[in-house]
Design a protein around this motif. Structure first.
Motif, PDB file in Angstrom:
ATOM      1  N   VAL A 112     -44.669  26.349 -41.820  1.00 37.15           N
ATOM      2  CA  VAL A 112     -43.773  25.921 -42.905  1.00 37.15           C
ATOM      3  C   VAL A 112     -42.586  25.116 -42.399  1.00 37.15           C
ATOM      4  O   VAL A 112     -41.848  24.524 -43.180  1.00 37.15           O
ATOM      5  N   SER A 113     -42.397  25.101 -41.093  1.00 40.85           N
ATOM      6  CA  SER A 113     -41.195  24.490 -40.529  1.00 40.85           C
ATOM      7  C   SER A 113     -41.537  23.686 -39.278  1.00 40.85           C
ATOM      8  O   SER A 113     -40.980  23.932 -38.212  1.00 40.85           O
ATOM      9  N   PRO A 114     -42.456  22.707 -39.422  1.00 39.95           N
ATOM     10  CA  PRO A 114     -42.998  22.062 -38.215  1.00 39.95           C
ATOM     11  C   PRO A 114     -41.978  21.277 -37.402  1.00 39.95           C
ATOM     12  O   PRO A 114     -42.138  21.112 -36.201  1.00 39.95           O
ATOM     13  N   ARG A 115     -40.860  20.821 -38.029  1.00 43.33           N
ATOM     14  CA  ARG A 115     -39.916  19.987 -37.276  1.00 43.33           C
ATOM     15  C   ARG A 115     -38.748  20.792 -36.690  1.00 43.33           C
ATOM     16  O   ARG A 115     -37.904  20.246 -35.980  1.00 43.33           O
ATOM     17  N   ALA A 116     -38.692  22.084 -36.999  1.00 45.02           N
ATOM     18  CA  ALA A 116     -37.540  22.888 -36.562  1.00 45.02           C
ATOM     19  C   ALA A 116     -37.662  23.329 -35.110  1.00 45.02           C
ATOM     20  O   ALA A 116     -38.765  23.579 -34.607  1.00 45.02           O
ATOM     21  N   ALA A 117     -36.520  23.434 -34.447  1.00 46.05           N
ATOM     22  CA  ALA A 117     -36.470  24.109 -33.148  1.00 46.05           C
ATOM     23  C   ALA A 117     -36.554  25.613 -33.429  1.00 46.05           C
ATOM     24  O   ALA A 117     -35.891  26.095 -34.339  1.00 46.05           O
ATOM     25  N   VAL A 118     -37.405  26.332 -32.694  1.00 51.78           N
ATOM     26  CA  VAL A 118     -37.615  27.755 -32.990  1.00 51.78           C
ATOM     27  C   VAL A 118     -37.136  28.601 -31.806  1.00 51.78           C
ATOM     28  O   VAL A 118     -37.495  28.320 -30.659  1.00 51.78           O
ATOM     29  N   PHE A 119     -36.312  29.609 -32.122  1.00 54.13           N
ATOM     30  CA  PHE A 119     -35.725  30.435 -31.067  1.00 54.13           C
ATOM     31  C   PHE A 119     -36.033  31.911 -31.320  1.00 54.13           C
ATOM     32  O   PHE A 119     -35.304  32.574 -32.071  1.00 54.13           O
ATOM     33  N   PRO A 120     -37.093  32.447 -30.702  1.00 57.28           N
ATOM     34  CA  PRO A 120     -37.318  33.896 -30.791  1.00 57.28           C
ATOM     35  C   PRO A 120     -36.305  34.577 -29.873  1.00 57.28           C
ATOM     36  O   PRO A 120     -36.186  34.199 -28.707  1.00 57.28           O
ATOM     37  N   LEU A 121     -35.565  35.539 -30.378  1.00 60.98           N
ATOM     38  CA  LEU A 121     -34.546  36.182 -29.541  1.00 60.98           C
ATOM     39  C   LEU A 121     -34.190  37.571 -30.069  1.00 60.98           C
ATOM     40  O   LEU A 121     -34.590  37.955 -31.178  1.00 60.98           O
ATOM     41  N   SER A 122     -33.456  38.280 -29.252  1.00 59.65           N
ATOM     42  CA  SER A 122     -32.884  39.542 -29.707  1.00 59.65           C
ATOM     43  C   SER A 122     -31.384  39.484 -29.496  1.00 59.65           C
ATOM     44  O   SER A 122     -30.916  39.396 -28.366  1.00 59.65           O
ATOM     45  N   SER A 123     -30.646  39.541 -30.591  1.00 55.52           N
ATOM     46  CA  SER A 123     -29.183  39.573 -30.478  1.00 55.52           C
ATOM     47  C   SER A 123     -28.750  40.879 -29.835  1.00 55.52           C
ATOM     48  O   SER A 123     -27.675  40.972 -29.269  1.00 55.52           O
ATOM     49  N   ARG A 124     -29.617  41.877 -29.920  1.00 55.33           N
ATOM     50  CA  ARG A 124     -29.268  43.193 -29.365  1.00 55.33           C
ATOM     51  C   ARG A 124     -29.382  43.202 -27.847  1.00 55.33           C
ATOM     52  O   ARG A 124     -28.453  43.596 -27.156  1.00 55.33           O
ATOM     53  N   THR A 125     -30.530  42.741 -27.323  1.00 59.17           N
ATOM     54  CA  THR A 125     -30.743  42.809 -25.863  1.00 59.17           C
ATOM     55  C   THR A 125     -30.288  41.531 -25.163  1.00 59.17           C
ATOM     56  O   THR A 125     -30.141  41.510 -23.953  1.00 59.17           O
ATOM     57  N   GLY A 126     -30.129  40.443 -25.899  1.00 62.32           N
ATOM     58  CA  GLY A 126     -29.742  39.165 -25.284  1.00 62.32           C
ATOM     59  C   GLY A 126     -30.945  38.328 -24.860  1.00 62.32           C
ATOM     60  O   GLY A 126     -30.802  37.165 -24.477  1.00 62.32           O
ATOM     61  N   GLU A 127     -32.158  38.879 -24.962  1.00 59.54           N
ATOM     62  CA  GLU A 127     -33.361  38.115 -24.594  1.00 59.54           C
ATOM     63  C   GLU A 127     -33.487  36.867 -25.485  1.00 59.54           C
ATOM     64  O   GLU A 127     -33.387  36.967 -26.712  1.00 59.54           O
ATOM     65  N   GLY A 128     -33.668  35.706 -24.858  1.00 57.22           N
ATOM     66  CA  GLY A 128     -33.874  34.463 -25.615  1.00 57.22           C
ATOM     67  C   GLY A 128     -32.600  33.807 -26.129  1.00 57.22           C
ATOM     68  O   GLY A 128     -32.641  32.705 -26.686  1.00 57.22           O
ATOM     69  N   LEU A 129     -31.462  34.460 -25.914  1.00 58.21           N
ATOM     70  CA  LEU A 129     -30.208  33.967 -26.500  1.00 58.21           C
ATOM     71  C   LEU A 129     -29.758  32.639 -25.881  1.00 58.21           C
ATOM     72  O   LEU A 129     -29.194  31.776 -26.571  1.00 58.21           O
ATOM     73  N   GLU A 130     -30.037  32.479 -24.592  1.00 57.14           N
ATOM     74  CA  GLU A 130     -29.505  31.314 -23.872  1.00 57.14           C
ATOM     75  C   GLU A 130     -29.988  29.986 -24.464  1.00 57.14           C
ATOM     76  O   GLU A 130     -29.186  29.051 -24.638  1.00 57.14           O
ATOM     77  N   ALA A 131     -31.265  29.886 -24.776  1.00 50.60           N
ATOM     78  CA  ALA A 131     -31.816  28.628 -25.310  1.00 50.60           C
ATOM     79  C   ALA A 131     -31.147  28.287 -26.641  1.00 50.60           C
ATOM     80  O   ALA A 131     -30.830  27.126 -26.931  1.00 50.60           O
ATOM     81  N   TRP A 132     -30.926  29.292 -27.450  1.00 49.54           N
ATOM     82  CA  TRP A 132     -30.239  29.103 -28.744  1.00 49.54           C
ATOM     83  C   TRP A 132     -28.807  28.634 -28.516  1.00 49.54           C
ATOM     84  O   TRP A 132     -28.348  27.671 -29.145  1.00 49.54           O
ATOM     85  N   VAL A 133     -28.091  29.282 -27.600  1.00 51.66           N
ATOM     86  CA  VAL A 133     -26.690  28.906 -27.341  1.00 51.66           C
ATOM     87  C   VAL A 133     -26.626  27.453 -26.851  1.00 51.66           C
ATOM     88  O   VAL A 133     -25.758  26.685 -27.274  1.00 51.66           O
ATOM     89  N   GLU A 134     -27.577  27.067 -26.004  1.00 54.19           N
ATOM     90  CA  GLU A 134     -27.615  25.669 -25.517  1.00 54.19           C
ATOM     91  C   GLU A 134     -27.810  24.698 -26.667  1.00 54.19           C
ATOM     92  O   GLU A 134     -27.181  23.647 -26.725  1.00 54.19           O
ATOM     93  N   TRP A 135     -28.701  25.034 -27.581  1.00 55.87           N
ATOM     94  CA  TRP A 135     -28.958  24.162 -28.745  1.00 55.87           C
ATOM     95  C   TRP A 135     -27.681  24.030 -29.577  1.00 55.87           C
ATOM     96  O   TRP A 135     -27.288  22.932 -29.956  1.00 55.87           O
ATOM     97  N   VAL A 136     -27.024  25.149 -29.825  1.00 58.96           N
ATOM     98  CA  VAL A 136     -25.798  25.124 -30.634  1.00 58.96           C
ATOM     99  C   VAL A 136     -24.719  24.308 -29.934  1.00 58.96           C
ATOM    100  O   VAL A 136     -24.062  23.454 -30.548  1.00 58.96           O
ATOM    101  N   ALA A 137     -24.547  24.542 -28.639  1.00 61.01           N
ATOM    102  CA  ALA A 137     -23.472  23.874 -27.893  1.00 61.01           C
ATOM    103  C   ALA A 137     -23.649  22.358 -27.905  1.00 61.01           C
ATOM    104  O   ALA A 137     -22.674  21.616 -27.790  1.00 61.01           O
ATOM    105  N   ALA A 138     -24.877  21.895 -28.085  1.00 61.49           N
ATOM    106  CA  ALA A 138     -25.155  20.453 -28.063  1.00 61.49           C
ATOM    107  C   ALA A 138     -25.059  19.802 -29.447  1.00 61.49           C
ATOM    108  O   ALA A 138     -25.255  18.591 -29.586  1.00 61.49           O
ATOM    109  N   ARG A 139     -24.757  20.564 -30.483  1.00 66.52           N
ATOM    110  CA  ARG A 139     -24.704  19.982 -31.849  1.00 66.52           C
ATOM    111  C   ARG A 139     -23.482  19.101 -32.027  1.00 66.52           C
ATOM    112  O   ARG A 139     -22.391  19.446 -31.584  1.00 66.52           O
TER     113      ARG A 139
END
Ligand SMILES: Nc1nc2c(ncn2[C@@H]2O[C@H](COP(=O)(O)OP(=O)(O)OP(=O)(O)O)[C@@H](O)[C@H]2O)c(=O)[nH]1
Ligand SMILES: [Mg+2]
Length: 215
Positions: free
Chosen positions: A185-212
């Motif tokens: 349903v979202s073929p053009r979106a950047a997708v970030f599987p992560l856990s806000s609780r454990t921090g797993e996957g958070l870095e890629a998301w933070v990098e994407w945000v920091a570059a906006r």
């Protein structure tokens, strides 16, 4: 003969006018605005609590939308970031509310402004707020069929965060199926599987945000 009348068309048209004003106002100030949308409790505020302290190169602020309480704004202030709480008896924020809230943050002059929309997986998708970027936050615990059942928000998003991946095994949710469903349903979106609780996957998301940037 049956005729279909779209009663909300004038409301949305008026909203689009306010959104266009907001977009020009944000662009003139070089404020990059990210609209975070999700169903209730998917983890928007938790994600912000974990993301904001990692954005050292950006000056951030948050507009919080909720029907009642200023609990979310308090959580954001507790991590040292300016927050303005909107309380509104509605299932979504609209552009006029956001324009007014943004003016309370002029002294902060954020170069990155997050809007945490009201928890609802349907209505916020219909309301342009004048943001530059749209993000859907979805929790793995909601089930892998939901992106296909509620596609509009996903379809319009520049990024999809699949939060709470730590809970997937306890909810009989296959992350693979969920990713497939999001991509369908979202073929053009950047997708970030992560856990806000454990921090797993958070870095890629933070990098994407920091570059906006404004666009
Ligand atoms: N296990 C787990 N729990 C999480 C995670 N992220 C958030 N939570 C929990 O999920 C609950 C809801 O999180 P919030 O951040 O308040 O969710 P929200 O989307 O801001 O909620 P509303 O603003 O009410 O729509 C809280 O109890 C969080 O601690 C995660 O990655 N894993
Ligand atoms: Mg919240």
């Amino acid at each position: 003969m049956t005729q279909k009348v779209a009663l909300n068309a004038p409301v949305l048209r008026k909203n689009d006018e306010f959104a266009a004003e907001n977009r020009a106002w944000f662009a003139a100030r070089r404020w990059t605005v990210i609209n975070l949308m999700s169903g209730p409790g998917a983890g928007k505020t938790t994600l912000l609590e974990k993301t904001l302290p990692r954005l050292a190169t950006r000056r951030c602020a948050v507009i919080e939308g909720d029907m009642q309480t200023d609990l979310d704004a308090s959580r954001i202030r507790a991590v040292g970031i300016a927050a303005h709480q909107i309380n509104v008896n509605s299932c979504h924020l609209d552009a006029r509310m956001v324009g007014e809230a943004a003016r309370t943050l002029i002294a902060v002059d954020p170069d990155l402004l997050f809007i945490e929309n009201i928890g609802n997986l349907v209505c916020p998708a219909a309301y342009d707020l004048g943001e530059a970027w749209r993000v859907t936050v979805f929790s793995a615990a909601e089930g892998s069929d939901k992106p296909r059942k509620y596609p509009k928000m996903f379809l319009q998003s520049d990024a999809v965060v699949i939060n709470k991946i730590d809970l997937a095994p306890y909810c009989d949710v296959s992350l693979e199926e969920l990713l497939e469903s999001v991509r369908a349903v979202s073929p053009r979106a950047a997708v970030f599987p992560l856990s806000s609780r454990t921090g797993e996957g958070l870095e890629a998301w933070v990098e994407w945000v920091a570059a906006r940037e404004v666009r």
